[in-house]
Scaffold this active site. Structure first.
Site, mmCIF file in Angstrom:
data_model
loop_
_atom_site.group_PDB
_atom_site.id
_atom_site.type_symbol
_atom_site.label_atom_id
_atom_site.label_comp_id
_atom_site.label_asym_id
_atom_site.label_seq_id
_atom_site.Cartn_x
_atom_site.Cartn_y
_atom_site.Cartn_z
ATOM 1 N N PRO A 133 24.205 -13.937 -82.022
ATOM 2 C CA PRO A 133 24.702 -14.351 -80.404
ATOM 3 C C PRO A 133 23.812 -14.401 -79.095
ATOM 4 O O PRO A 133 23.927 -13.633 -78.446
ATOM 5 C CB PRO A 133 25.956 -13.395 -80.158
ATOM 6 C CG PRO A 133 25.239 -12.208 -80.901
ATOM 7 C CD PRO A 133 24.652 -12.664 -82.280
ATOM 8 N N CYS A 134 22.928 -15.295 -79.397
ATOM 9 C CA CYS A 134 21.827 -15.632 -78.230
ATOM 10 C C CYS A 134 22.472 -15.939 -77.075
ATOM 11 O O CYS A 134 21.880 -15.733 -75.969
ATOM 12 C CB CYS A 134 20.717 -16.636 -78.718
ATOM 13 S SG CYS A 134 21.037 -17.919 -79.359
ATOM 14 N N HIS A 135 23.669 -16.555 -77.090
ATOM 15 C CA HIS A 135 24.529 -17.013 -75.808
ATOM 16 C C HIS A 135 24.865 -15.807 -74.851
ATOM 17 O O HIS A 135 25.201 -15.787 -73.905
ATOM 18 C CB HIS A 135 25.718 -17.853 -76.291
ATOM 19 C CG HIS A 135 26.785 -17.030 -77.137
ATOM 20 N ND1 HIS A 135 26.535 -16.884 -78.246
ATOM 21 C CD2 HIS A 135 27.883 -16.311 -76.805
ATOM 22 C CE1 HIS A 135 27.581 -16.177 -78.886
ATOM 23 N NE2 HIS A 135 28.412 -15.774 -77.835
#
Length: 165
Positions: A133-135
């Protein structure tokens, strides 16, 4: 002989159109742009197959996630990267659903407090957006800095979905 790779497209209003690539056993990447997929596929024997078991699993999980029905993924991933990138991605995977961390917090977590920009570059190199989850990584001021290059509107929608905004 070239290794076979299977490709499928997933369309969803939250993420628009994304391309998924898998080998026989694991998901190899999720791509926002067809040009990135094409670049990734060099050296592989491309097979388009909608009913491939890994692609089917990934599409089912991603759709459930986009619909707010899934918080953790179980699709097996074929993760490759530098030791630094792997440490950043591992730290990202520890961020709980609905929470965020700053690039500097991730840098400190992996004991590289001065590597804030390098954390951003590792985030950009992530081949598994949504799943790794780089968001959930935001700027120090709370700003929604780059996501997949220029996809901050998707980042905003994902964080709203998770209740982090």
């Amino acid at each position: 002989m070239k290794k076979s790779i299977y490709v499928s497209i997933l369309c969803h209003p939250l993420a628009n159109q994304i391309w998924l690539a898998a080998d026989e056993e694991k998901l190899m990447g999720i791509f926002f742009e067809e040009v990135d997929l094409v670049r990734f596929l060099k050296g592989y024997n491309l097979i388009s197959k909608e009913d491939h078991h890994i692609l089917t699993m990934a599409k089912k999980e991603l759709t459930a996630y986009f619909n707010g029905e899934l918080m953790e993924f179980t699709t097996p991933l074929h993760i490759t990267g530098t030791p630094f990138q792997l440490s950043v991605w591992e730290a990202m995977m520890e961020i709980p659903y609905g929470e965020t961390r700053t690039y500097s917090e991730i840098a400190a977590q992996i004991n590289r407090p001065l590597a804030v920009r390098a954390v951003g570059q590792a985030s950009r190199a992530n081949k598994f957006p949504f799943i790794i989850p780089c968001h959930r990584i935001i700027g120090k001021s709370g700003s929604l800095t780059g996501y997949a290059g220029t996809k901050t509107s998707i980042k905003s929608r994902l964080l709203q979905l998770e209740g982090a905004l």
